[in-house]
Scaffold this motif. Sequence first.
Motif, mmCIF file in Angstrom:
data_model
loop_
_atom_site.group_PDB
_atom_site.id
_atom_site.type_symbol
_atom_site.label_atom_id
_atom_site.label_comp_id
_atom_site.label_asym_id
_atom_site.label_seq_id
_atom_site.Cartn_x
_atom_site.Cartn_y
_atom_site.Cartn_z
ATOM 1 N N ASN A 1 22.395 2.990 4.719
ATOM 2 C CA ASN A 1 21.730 3.627 5.863
ATOM 3 C C ASN A 1 21.392 5.075 5.556
ATOM 4 O O ASN A 1 20.278 5.549 5.834
ATOM 5 C CB ASN A 1 22.620 3.536 7.104
ATOM 6 N N GLN A 2 22.340 5.786 4.981
ATOM 7 C CA GLN A 2 22.127 7.191 4.618
ATOM 8 C C GLN A 2 21.047 7.314 3.550
ATOM 9 O O GLN A 2 20.155 8.159 3.648
ATOM 10 C CB GLN A 2 23.443 7.785 4.114
ATOM 11 N N LYS A 3 21.108 6.465 2.536
ATOM 12 C CA LYS A 3 20.142 6.556 1.447
ATOM 13 C C LYS A 3 18.743 6.158 1.901
ATOM 14 O O LYS A 3 17.748 6.729 1.439
ATOM 15 C CB LYS A 3 20.597 5.695 0.265
ATOM 16 N N SER A 4 18.645 5.179 2.796
ATOM 17 C CA SER A 4 17.318 4.806 3.298
ATOM 18 C C SER A 4 16.690 5.957 4.072
ATOM 19 O O SER A 4 15.488 6.203 3.975
ATOM 20 C CB SER A 4 17.411 3.546 4.165
ATOM 21 N N GLU A 5 17.491 6.704 4.835
ATOM 22 C CA GLU A 5 16.978 7.875 5.534
ATOM 23 C C GLU A 5 16.504 8.941 4.548
ATOM 24 O O GLU A 5 15.451 9.566 4.736
ATOM 25 C CB GLU A 5 18.057 8.456 6.451
ATOM 26 N N MET A 6 17.294 9.170 3.497
ATOM 27 C CA MET A 6 16.915 10.156 2.492
ATOM 28 C C MET A 6 15.620 9.764 1.802
ATOM 29 O O MET A 6 14.715 10.589 1.625
ATOM 30 C CB MET A 6 18.029 10.288 1.445
ATOM 31 N N ILE A 7 15.523 8.507 1.400
ATOM 32 C CA ILE A 7 14.343 8.032 0.682
ATOM 33 C C ILE A 7 13.111 8.115 1.569
ATOM 34 O O ILE A 7 12.038 8.587 1.149
ATOM 35 C CB ILE A 7 14.568 6.606 0.163
ATOM 36 N N GLN A 8 13.243 7.695 2.804
ATOM 37 C CA GLN A 8 12.091 7.720 3.698
ATOM 38 C C GLN A 8 11.683 9.161 4.024
ATOM 39 O O GLN A 8 10.492 9.480 4.069
ATOM 40 C CB GLN A 8 12.399 6.946 4.978
ATOM 41 N N GLY A 9 12.661 10.023 4.225
ATOM 42 C CA GLY A 9 12.349 11.432 4.469
ATOM 43 C C GLY A 9 11.650 12.060 3.279
ATOM 44 O O GLY A 9 10.688 12.830 3.443
ATOM 45 N N ALA A 10 12.116 11.750 2.056
ATOM 46 C CA ALA A 10 11.465 12.276 0.854
ATOM 47 C C ALA A 10 10.040 11.750 0.741
ATOM 48 O O ALA A 10 9.111 12.492 0.391
ATOM 49 C CB ALA A 10 12.273 11.900 -0.383
ATOM 50 N N ALA A 11 9.851 10.468 1.055
ATOM 51 C CA ALA A 11 8.513 9.872 0.977
ATOM 52 C C ALA A 11 7.563 10.553 1.950
ATOM 53 O O ALA A 11 6.402 10.835 1.614
ATOM 54 C CB ALA A 11 8.603 8.374 1.262
ATOM 55 N N GLU A 12 8.040 10.833 3.164
ATOM 56 C CA GLU A 12 7.192 11.499 4.155
ATOM 57 C C GLU A 12 6.820 12.901 3.696
ATOM 58 O O GLU A 12 5.665 13.335 3.843
ATOM 59 C CB GLU A 12 7.914 11.534 5.500
ATOM 60 N N ARG A 13 7.794 13.637 3.140
ATOM 61 C CA ARG A 13 7.519 15.000 2.645
ATOM 62 C C ARG A 13 6.488 14.964 1.526
ATOM 63 O O ARG A 13 5.572 15.803 1.472
ATOM 64 C CB ARG A 13 8.818 15.630 2.120
ATOM 65 N N ILE A 14 6.634 14.016 0.619
ATOM 66 C CA ILE A 14 5.754 13.966 -0.547
ATOM 67 C C ILE A 14 4.349 13.554 -0.145
ATOM 68 O O ILE A 14 3.355 14.082 -0.671
ATOM 69 C CB ILE A 14 6.378 13.044 -1.611
ATOM 70 N N ARG A 15 4.233 12.650 0.804
ATOM 71 C CA ARG A 15 2.900 12.288 1.274
ATOM 72 C C ARG A 15 2.246 13.471 1.989
ATOM 73 O O ARG A 15 1.053 13.745 1.803
ATOM 74 C CB ARG A 15 2.969 11.084 2.206
ATOM 75 N N GLU A 16 3.045 14.187 2.764
ATOM 76 C CA GLU A 16 2.504 15.314 3.517
ATOM 77 C C GLU A 16 2.120 16.473 2.613
ATOM 78 O O GLU A 16 1.055 17.086 2.783
ATOM 79 C CB GLU A 16 3.535 15.777 4.554
ATOM 80 N N GLU A 17 2.977 16.803 1.641
ATOM 81 C CA GLU A 17 2.773 18.008 0.839
ATOM 82 C C GLU A 17 1.925 17.778 -0.408
ATOM 83 O O GLU A 17 1.245 18.705 -0.881
ATOM 84 C CB GLU A 17 4.127 18.585 0.425
ATOM 85 N N PHE A 18 1.948 16.559 -0.949
ATOM 86 C CA PHE A 18 1.264 16.309 -2.215
ATOM 87 C C PHE A 18 0.215 15.207 -2.124
ATOM 88 O O PHE A 18 -0.430 14.889 -3.122
ATOM 89 C CB PHE A 18 2.280 15.946 -3.306
ATOM 90 N N GLY A 19 0.062 14.618 -0.955
ATOM 91 C CA GLY A 19 -0.921 13.565 -0.785
ATOM 92 C C GLY A 19 -0.479 12.208 -1.268
ATOM 93 O O GLY A 19 -1.235 11.243 -1.181
ATOM 94 N N GLY A 20 0.729 12.120 -1.780
ATOM 95 C CA GLY A 20 1.247 10.847 -2.250
ATOM 96 C C GLY A 20 1.930 10.975 -3.593
ATOM 97 O O GLY A 20 2.114 12.077 -4.129
ATOM 98 N N ALA A 21 2.279 9.826 -4.166
ATOM 99 C CA ALA A 21 3.062 9.800 -5.390
ATOM 100 C C ALA A 21 2.329 10.412 -6.578
ATOM 101 O O ALA A 21 2.934 11.090 -7.415
ATOM 102 C CB ALA A 21 3.481 8.364 -5.706
ATOM 103 N N ASP A 22 1.011 10.200 -6.676
ATOM 104 C CA ASP A 22 0.273 10.740 -7.818
ATOM 105 C C ASP A 22 0.253 12.265 -7.810
ATOM 106 O O ASP A 22 0.419 12.907 -8.862
ATOM 107 C CB ASP A 22 -1.160 10.210 -7.820
ATOM 108 N N GLY A 23 0.057 12.851 -6.638
ATOM 109 C CA GLY A 23 0.056 14.303 -6.544
ATOM 110 C C GLY A 23 1.426 14.888 -6.863
ATOM 111 O O GLY A 23 1.536 15.944 -7.510
ATOM 112 N N PHE A 24 2.467 14.215 -6.417
ATOM 113 C CA PHE A 24 3.835 14.652 -6.712
ATOM 114 C C PHE A 24 4.109 14.549 -8.203
ATOM 115 O O PHE A 24 4.718 15.444 -8.803
ATOM 116 C CB PHE A 24 4.814 13.803 -5.916
ATOM 117 N N ASP A 25 3.636 13.472 -8.822
ATOM 118 C CA ASP A 25 3.837 13.282 -10.253
ATOM 119 C C ASP A 25 3.193 14.421 -11.041
ATOM 120 O O ASP A 25 3.806 14.977 -11.963
ATOM 121 C CB ASP A 25 3.244 11.935 -10.669
ATOM 122 N N ALA A 26 1.982 14.786 -10.672
ATOM 123 C CA ALA A 26 1.296 15.884 -11.354
ATOM 124 C C ALA A 26 2.034 17.200 -11.164
ATOM 125 O O ALA A 26 2.141 18.018 -12.096
ATOM 126 C CB ALA A 26 -0.134 15.994 -10.842
#
Length: 266
Positions: free
Chosen positions: A110-135
């Motif tokens: 439960n804790q890890k799913s919250e962390m993962i989902q929160g990180a995913a939301e931040r990365i989509r918001e700040e970098f436009g998604g996984a590719d932008g974060f990777d760069a």
Amino acid sequence: MPDEPAENISGGDGGGGTAAAFDPSEADTRAEAVVDELGRMYWRKAYGGQDAFECLVRTILSQNTSDKASQPAHDALMDRYGGSGDLAAALADAEQSELAETISGAGLYNQKSEMIQGAAERIREEFGGADGFDAFVRDEDPATVRERLLDIHGVGPKTADCVLLFAGGRGGVFPVDTHVHRIARRMGLAPADADHEAVREHLERDVPAEKCGFGHTAMIQFGREYCTARKPACLDGPEACPLYDLCDRVGVDELDESVVDPAEAD
């Protein structure tokens, strides 16, 4: 906690990275000599090239558990969410209860799913998604990447450093997990009372940048096979440990066959 597998997921032929040759000249520090010997015993690799967001997810899953538990959870997550083209977007939009069920084998799901989902939301918001974060992870200044990663809920220094190493391929990054923290202090490569960050600073200072990556993964392997928390190999005699002559054995009493955390040693 489940037993660890015989080989950590970043080592050996199937663990990612590429075989690399390094200058065999005499080491300048004892820490470098230790890493050189670990490389001879196990592997000498150069890391980098993993997808940065997947690496972040994998490392969050590994927190407070073993490879034996976290690897199947990672595989299940990728089977369910990895085919969408953008893992960050898929996890940001996932039903949390479904995500938690998917990774339940990793513990603290439960804790890890919250962390993962929160990180995913931040990365989509700040970098436009996984590719932008990777760069960003590959191209931005490492100190800037580390600072940004540490600002994500659930990302500590070891997780941030693993992303920099395994995804960014950054030299001079020596992630510190429980094995590395124990071994560095027991061997006298860092002060006995050093916290994880102080151990990292000592190792990154004393180990050449190109050797830090395999130094990290090979030291974990050494901690599993020889320098365990409760019964290091040296208790069976000097010949039982291949690094005996390079080690101060802080907290280890070979006569009494007792072991304490180095910070508790006299």
